[in-house]
Scaffold this active site. Structure first.
Site, mmCIF file in Angstrom:
data_model
loop_
_atom_site.group_PDB
_atom_site.id
_atom_site.type_symbol
_atom_site.label_atom_id
_atom_site.label_comp_id
_atom_site.label_asym_id
_atom_site.label_seq_id
_atom_site.Cartn_x
_atom_site.Cartn_y
_atom_site.Cartn_z
ATOM 1 N N HIS A 34 41.781 71.630 84.041
ATOM 2 C CA HIS A 34 41.989 73.068 83.873
ATOM 3 C C HIS A 34 42.032 73.698 85.264
ATOM 4 O O HIS A 34 41.956 72.993 86.288
ATOM 5 C CB HIS A 34 40.878 73.665 83.002
ATOM 6 N N HIS A 37 39.434 72.608 87.919
ATOM 7 C CA HIS A 37 39.776 71.360 88.631
ATOM 8 C C HIS A 37 40.881 71.622 89.649
ATOM 9 O O HIS A 37 40.846 71.097 90.771
ATOM 10 C CB HIS A 37 40.301 70.304 87.647
ATOM 11 N N ASP A 150 28.712 72.783 88.116
ATOM 12 C CA ASP A 150 27.680 71.787 87.804
ATOM 13 C C ASP A 150 26.661 71.797 88.945
ATOM 14 O O ASP A 150 26.620 70.888 89.776
ATOM 15 C CB ASP A 150 28.332 70.416 87.638
ATOM 16 N N GLN A 153 24.235 68.936 89.442
ATOM 17 C CA GLN A 153 24.991 67.759 89.911
ATOM 18 C C GLN A 153 25.240 67.861 91.416
ATOM 19 O O GLN A 153 25.173 66.862 92.137
ATOM 20 C CB GLN A 153 26.317 67.678 89.142
ATOM 21 N N MET A 184 35.363 77.880 83.033
ATOM 22 C CA MET A 184 36.324 76.880 82.558
ATOM 23 C C MET A 184 35.631 75.530 82.449
ATOM 24 O O MET A 184 34.815 75.164 83.307
ATOM 25 C CB MET A 184 37.504 76.797 83.506
ATOM 26 N N SER A 186 36.317 71.439 80.421
ATOM 27 C CA SER A 186 37.153 70.617 79.538
ATOM 28 C C SER A 186 36.679 70.735 78.099
ATOM 29 O O SER A 186 37.471 70.692 77.160
ATOM 30 C CB SER A 186 37.089 69.152 79.980
ATOM 31 N N ARG A 187 35.372 70.908 77.919
ATOM 32 C CA ARG A 187 34.820 70.990 76.561
ATOM 33 C C ARG A 187 35.248 72.274 75.837
ATOM 34 O O ARG A 187 35.146 72.353 74.617
ATOM 35 C CB ARG A 187 33.297 70.880 76.581
HETATM 36 P P1 AMP Z 1 34.492 67.167 85.260
HETATM 37 O O1 AMP Z 1 35.897 66.731 85.000
HETATM 38 O O2 AMP Z 1 33.956 68.111 84.235
HETATM 39 O O3 AMP Z 1 33.570 66.021 85.569
HETATM 40 O O4 AMP Z 1 34.552 68.025 86.595
HETATM 41 C C1 AMP Z 1 35.123 67.512 87.771
HETATM 42 C C2 AMP Z 1 34.795 68.459 88.892
HETATM 43 O O5 AMP Z 1 35.342 69.748 88.602
HETATM 44 C C3 AMP Z 1 33.284 68.643 89.088
HETATM 45 O O6 AMP Z 1 33.004 68.705 90.472
HETATM 46 C C4 AMP Z 1 33.035 69.974 88.417
HETATM 47 O O7 AMP Z 1 31.913 70.664 88.930
HETATM 48 C C5 AMP Z 1 34.328 70.717 88.738
HETATM 49 N N1 AMP Z 1 34.531 71.821 87.795
HETATM 50 C C6 AMP Z 1 34.476 71.765 86.446
HETATM 51 N N2 AMP Z 1 34.669 72.990 85.926
HETATM 52 C C7 AMP Z 1 34.853 73.835 86.962
HETATM 53 C C8 AMP Z 1 35.086 75.241 87.078
HETATM 54 N N3 AMP Z 1 35.178 76.033 86.011
HETATM 55 N N4 AMP Z 1 35.213 75.774 88.310
HETATM 56 C C9 AMP Z 1 35.118 74.975 89.422
HETATM 57 N N5 AMP Z 1 34.903 73.647 89.376
HETATM 58 C C10 AMP Z 1 34.766 73.081 88.176
#
Ligand code: AMP
Length: 282
Positions: A34, A37, A150, A153, A184, A186-187
Site C-alpha cells: 500500500h 510501503h 510498527d 518493531q 495504512m 495490509s490487514r
Molecule cells: P509489513 O509488510 O506490514 O511487514 O511492513 C513492511 C514495512 O512497511 C515495515 O517497516 C512497516 O513498518 C512499514 N509500514 C507498514 N505500514 C506502514 C504505514 N502505514 N506507513 C509507513 N510504513 C508502514
C-alpha cells in the site's frame, strides 16, 4: 526490475553494486503493498543508488495460524507497483529458501519484547529478529528502511543491529494514513465495509489522548475516557492502550522525565487485529 528468488541470485546481482560502491537500499515487506510501503520505497530511492524490496510473509512471526493463513497476498499487483516506482530488484524467496531448517536460535530482546506486541503475540519478536537477521545477511544493505507504524518493531530492530553489529543504517519513515486517519496496513484489506467505517476510531482515540496529555490531563483519566469512547463502538475491541518510552518500551504513567514518548495501541475489528501509535512530542 529483476525478480530474484534465491540467496545466490541476490548475492550475484548486488555484487556489482558493491564493487561500484553504489549504496544499496533495502525495504523488507510482507507484500500486499500500500502507500505506506511505497513511501518507504520512495525514501529508499531518494537515498540509495540501487533499491531492493523483499516480499516474504514470515511464518515465524505469526503466533496465530489463522492470521498467517489469511494474510493478504497480492503478488502480481505488488510487482507492478514496484516496477512502476523504479525499484531495481525484488526478492521473493520461498519458505524453504529462508527456512531450510527450523532455526534453533531464540532471540530474547529483554524488557522490550515483554510488553504490548511482545506480550500479546508471544514469539512474534523472536520471529521478526530471526527473519530480519537472515534478510540483512543475504542482502547486506547499506541502508534499511522501516515504518514508524510498527514502533515496537523499530525499537527491536535498532537493538538487533546495535547488539550484533549489522553494518546497515536504519532509516525510519513516518506512518502513512488514509484521509480519515486510519493507518495504512495490509490487514485493512480484510476489513468489511462496516468495519472499515469504524476503524478510524483507533487513530481518533490516539489523537484525543495525545491532546488530553498535552493539555496537562492525567494519563489514567485519559485512558478511562478512551475506554468509554470504545464502549460506544462495540464492534471495536480494545486490546491495549499504553503510554510508553519509545526507546526502552518501559510503560509510563505520565510525561514526566522522558522526551521520547508515544502511545501504542492494538484493537480488534472482528478477528482482524490492527495496531497504531502516536508520538507525543512531534
Ligand atoms: P509489513 O509488510 O506490514 O511487514 O511492513 C513492511 C514495512 O512497511 C515495515 O517497516 C512497516 O513498518 C512499514 N509500514 C507498514 N505500514 C506502514 C504505514 N502505514 N506507513 C509507513 N510504513 C508502514
Amino acid at each position: 526490475m529483476k525478480l530474484l528468488r534465491t540467496k545466490q541470485e541476490v548475492h550475484h546481482h548486488l555484487e556489482i553494486s558493491r564493487i561500484n560502491n553504489t549504496t544499496i537500499g533495502f525495504v523488507p515487506t510482507m507484500g500486499a503493498l500500500h502507500d505506506g510501503h511505497m513511501d518507504l520505497v520512495k525514501k529508499a530511492k531518494e537515498n540509495s543508488g540501487v533499491v531492493i524490496v523483499s516480499i516474504f510473509v514470515n511464518p515465524t512471526q505469526f503466533n496465530n495460524k489463522k492470521d498467517f493463513e489469511n494474510y493478504p497476498k497480492t503478488l502480481n499487483k505488488d510487482l507492478e507497483l514496484l516496477d512502476k516506482s523504479g525499484v531495481d530488484f525484488v526478492f521473493v524467496p520461498s519458505n524453504q529458501e529462508i527456512y531450510p531448517s527450523v532455526p534453533s536460535l531464540i532471540i530474547d530482546f529483554g524488557s522490550i519484547d515483554k510488553v504490548l506486541e511482545g506480550a500479546f503475540r508471544p514469539g512474534h519478536f523472536n520471529g521478526v529478529g530471526i527473519v530480519v537477521s537472515k534478510l540483512l545477511n543475504i542482502v547486506k544493505p547499506h541502508k534499511t528502511f522501516f515504518g514508524q507504524k510498527d514502533l515496537q518493531q523499530v525499537a527491536i530492530i535498532k537493538r538487533l543491529v546495535e547488539d550484533l553489529y549489522f553494518d546497515t543504517e536504519i532509516v525510519i519513515i513516518p506512518t502513512v494514513r488514509e484521509a480519515d486517519g486510519l493507518a495504512m496496513s495490509s490487514r485493512n484489506l480484510r476489513l468489511d465495509s462496516e468495519q472499515r467505517k469504524i476503524a478510524p476510531t483507533i487513530y481518533k482515540a490516539l489523537t484525543f489522548a495525545k491532546d488530553e496529555l498535552l493539555a496537562g490531563n492525567n494519563w489514567f483519566d485519559t485512558r478511562e475516557k478512551v475506554k468509554s469512547m470504545y464502549a460506544k463502538e462495540p464492534e471495536v475491541r480494545l486490546e491495549y492502550f499504553e503510554l510508553i518510552s519509545s526507546v526502552s518500551f518501559e510503560i509510563l504513567d505520565s510525561l514526566k522525565g522522558h522526551s521520547n514518548i508515544a502511545i501504542c495501541t492494538a484493537a480488534y475489528l472482528g478477528e482482524i487485529r490492527l495496531i497504531d501509535n502516536i508520538s507525543i512530542f512531534d
